[in-house]
Design a protein around this motif. Structure first.
Motif, mmCIF file in Angstrom:
data_model
loop_
_atom_site.group_PDB
_atom_site.id
_atom_site.type_symbol
_atom_site.label_atom_id
_atom_site.label_comp_id
_atom_site.label_asym_id
_atom_site.label_seq_id
_atom_site.Cartn_x
_atom_site.Cartn_y
_atom_site.Cartn_z
ATOM 1 N N GLU A 255 13.349 57.072 -12.602
ATOM 2 C CA GLU A 255 12.284 56.271 -13.211
ATOM 3 C C GLU A 255 11.085 56.220 -12.268
ATOM 4 N N PRO A 256 9.896 56.533 -12.761
ATOM 5 C CA PRO A 256 8.703 56.535 -11.909
ATOM 6 C C PRO A 256 8.453 55.169 -11.255
ATOM 7 N N LYS A 257 8.107 55.195 -9.975
ATOM 8 C CA LYS A 257 7.890 53.956 -9.219
ATOM 9 C C LYS A 257 6.721 53.145 -9.763
ATOM 10 N N GLU A 258 5.795 53.832 -10.420
ATOM 11 C CA GLU A 258 4.624 53.137 -10.945
ATOM 12 C C GLU A 258 5.003 52.023 -11.916
ATOM 13 N N LEU A 259 6.118 52.204 -12.628
ATOM 14 C CA LEU A 259 6.515 51.231 -13.643
ATOM 15 C C LEU A 259 6.911 49.875 -13.052
ATOM 16 N N SER A 260 7.150 49.832 -11.744
ATOM 17 C CA SER A 260 7.474 48.551 -11.093
ATOM 18 C C SER A 260 6.485 48.199 -9.984
ATOM 19 N N TYR A 261 5.379 48.928 -9.914
ATOM 20 C CA TYR A 261 4.377 48.711 -8.862
ATOM 21 C C TYR A 261 3.434 47.584 -9.290
ATOM 22 N N ALA A 262 3.268 46.595 -8.414
ATOM 23 C CA ALA A 262 2.543 45.371 -8.768
ATOM 24 C C ALA A 262 1.122 45.630 -9.251
ATOM 25 N N LYS A 263 0.442 46.601 -8.666
ATOM 26 C CA LYS A 263 -0.939 46.884 -9.072
ATOM 27 C C LYS A 263 -1.032 47.143 -10.574
ATOM 28 N N TYR A 264 0.010 47.782 -11.120
ATOM 29 C CA TYR A 264 0.015 48.111 -12.540
ATOM 30 C C TYR A 264 0.710 47.038 -13.375
ATOM 31 N N THR A 265 1.816 46.528 -12.889
ATOM 32 C CA THR A 265 2.546 45.526 -13.676
ATOM 33 C C THR A 265 1.742 44.236 -13.821
ATOM 34 N N ASP A 266 0.836 43.967 -12.881
ATOM 35 C CA ASP A 266 -0.031 42.786 -13.005
ATOM 36 C C ASP A 266 -0.961 42.881 -14.209
ATOM 37 N N LEU A 267 -1.138 44.085 -14.718
ATOM 38 C CA LEU A 267 -2.006 44.295 -15.883
ATOM 39 C C LEU A 267 -1.224 44.298 -17.195
ATOM 40 N N ARG A 268 0.076 44.048 -17.122
ATOM 41 C CA ARG A 268 0.932 44.127 -18.315
ATOM 42 C C ARG A 268 0.423 43.263 -19.458
ATOM 43 N N ALA A 269 0.094 42.020 -19.159
ATOM 44 C CA ALA A 269 -0.333 41.102 -20.218
ATOM 45 C C ALA A 269 -1.592 41.623 -20.913
ATOM 46 N N GLU A 270 -2.531 42.123 -20.133
ATOM 47 C CA GLU A 270 -3.765 42.658 -20.709
ATOM 48 C C GLU A 270 -3.480 43.930 -21.509
ATOM 49 N N MET A 271 -2.600 44.765 -20.986
ATOM 50 C CA MET A 271 -2.201 45.974 -21.718
ATOM 51 C C MET A 271 -1.581 45.611 -23.067
ATOM 52 N N ASP A 272 -0.642 44.661 -23.040
ATOM 53 C CA ASP A 272 0.057 44.272 -24.269
ATOM 54 C C ASP A 272 -0.906 43.703 -25.302
ATOM 55 N N GLN A 273 -1.857 42.901 -24.851
ATOM 56 C CA GLN A 273 -2.825 42.303 -25.781
ATOM 57 C C GLN A 273 -3.694 43.391 -26.412
ATOM 58 N N ALA A 274 -4.166 44.322 -25.582
ATOM 59 C CA ALA A 274 -5.000 45.403 -26.094
ATOM 60 C C ALA A 274 -4.225 46.265 -27.088
ATOM 61 N N CYS A 275 -2.962 46.537 -26.785
ATOM 62 C CA CYS A 275 -2.134 47.352 -27.687
ATOM 63 C C CYS A 275 -1.921 46.646 -29.023
ATOM 64 N N GLN A 276 -1.598 45.367 -28.981
ATOM 65 C CA GLN A 276 -1.357 44.622 -30.212
ATOM 66 C C GLN A 276 -2.599 44.571 -31.084
ATOM 67 N N GLU A 277 -3.754 44.441 -30.436
ATOM 68 C CA GLU A 277 -4.993 44.381 -31.204
ATOM 69 C C GLU A 277 -5.269 45.718 -31.888
ATOM 70 N N MET A 278 -5.045 46.806 -31.175
ATOM 71 C CA MET A 278 -5.267 48.119 -31.771
ATOM 72 C C MET A 278 -4.271 48.402 -32.895
ATOM 73 N N ILE A 279 -3.012 48.065 -32.665
ATOM 74 C CA ILE A 279 -1.989 48.287 -33.692
ATOM 75 C C ILE A 279 -2.299 47.485 -34.956
ATOM 76 N N SER A 280 -2.748 46.248 -34.772
ATOM 77 C CA SER A 280 -3.070 45.411 -35.932
ATOM 78 C C SER A 280 -4.283 45.948 -36.691
ATOM 79 N N LEU A 281 -5.161 46.665 -35.991
ATOM 80 C CA LEU A 281 -6.343 47.243 -36.638
ATOM 81 C C LEU A 281 -5.939 48.327 -37.625
ATOM 82 N N PHE A 282 -4.851 49.034 -37.313
ATOM 83 C CA PHE A 282 -4.394 50.125 -38.171
ATOM 84 C C PHE A 282 -3.140 49.752 -38.952
#
Length: 288
Positions: A261-288
């Motif tokens: 499993e790639p280390k990036e998936l547990s690296y804080a620099k990226y995981t700290d953005l999870r909430a923002e990523m999830d919100q952006a994804c949900q908004e795009m999915i709901s658009l379509f």
């Protein structure tokens, strides 16, 4: 021919059928690429945008020929991700000014992909197509977030690259629908797509006049890389976005030895953005 008759196929016959499809695709891509009809508007918009003399009004005129793309662009321009100071826009020119040309092109392609996924031809591969569709939407928005928060990469270019990084997979599904033996074996088709979609996708993106930067960025995006501590370019951004959109599962289908499993998936620099990523994804999915 019945399912039982397909079950009588020998391994060699099935291998020949898979090879036949790949040869047919290769021949198609040697000439002028013929996209499914739902891509007509996207191809035309891309052609206009390719012109260095195309004005905003000319691009808007081309987009307005497709009411669905127009509606989606207005919705996107007024979404949380793009709306500024609480002001809504009600005309296409203003929407284009707000979201940018690359996002407009991404929206047109997203509409085409959505129609393809829902088409009668892909009914047999509905499960695979829907997973690809959601994965592509997520990759596009995660790429935008990563580009915006961690790099100097243009977020709109990152969004477009994320959306189209698996374009070859959709094209292969559309072609596989014409081979009855493969329709009865979706697992085989999924394997073929995993193995070959990147090569096919590069040719398709060139046919759509995508920026060379995007074409380069989506090459080998499913291949593991050395740990990326600081993303520096569009290729890094798309690779990371693909991972956080579930791309590790795609890597696991490629029979890569000693795949971890790639280390990036547990690296804080990226995981700290999870909430923002999830919100952006949900908004795009709901658009379509």
């Amino acid at each position: 021919m019945s399912i039982l008759q397909y079950a009588d196929k020998t391994p060699d016959q099935l291998h020949d059928q898979r090879l036949s499809m790949l040869i047919d695709i290769a021949k198609e891509l040697e000439d002028e690429v013929i996209f499914p009809t739902c891509f007509d508007a996207s191809v035309q918009i891309s052609t206009v945008m390719k012109s260095k003399t195309a004005s905003l009004q000319r691009i808007a005129h081309e987009i307005q020929k497709d009411p669905l793309i127009t509606a989606k662009l207005l919705q996107l321009a007024n979404s949380v991700a793009y709306k500024r100071a609480g002001n809504n826009v009600a005309d296409l020119d203003s929407a284009l000014m707000r979201v940018g040309m690359e996002t407009a092109r991404a929206t047109a392609l997203a509409c085409a992909l959505q129609q393809l996924v829902r088409s009668r031809e892909l009914t047999q591969f509905e499960g695979i197509a829907n997973k690809l569709w959601i994965h592509s939407l997520k990759t596009s928005m995660i790429a935008r977030v990563i580009a915006q928060r961690l790099t100097r990469v243009n977020p709109e270019l990152a969004m477009l690259a994320g959306l189209v990084h698996d374009l070859g997979a959709f094209y292969m599904l559309d072609r596989a629908a014409h081979y009855p033996e493969l329709v009865e074996r979706p697992t085989t088709v999924e394997f073929l797509v995993a193995q070959w979609h990147e090569s096919v996708g590069v040719i398709l993106l060139d046919s759509l006049s995508m920026p060379e930067e995007i074409i380069d960025a989506v090459r080998e995006v499913d291949q593991p890389r050395p740990f990326i501590e600081n993303p520096r370019n569009l290729s890094d951004v798309v690779y990371l976005a693909n991972l956080f959109a579930g791309g590790f599962a795609e890597m696991q289908r490629l029979d890569i030895p000693e795949l971890a499993e790639p280390k990036e998936l547990s690296y804080a620099k990226y995981t700290d953005l999870r909430a923002e990523m999830d919100q952006a994804c949900q908004e795009m999915i709901s658009l379509f």
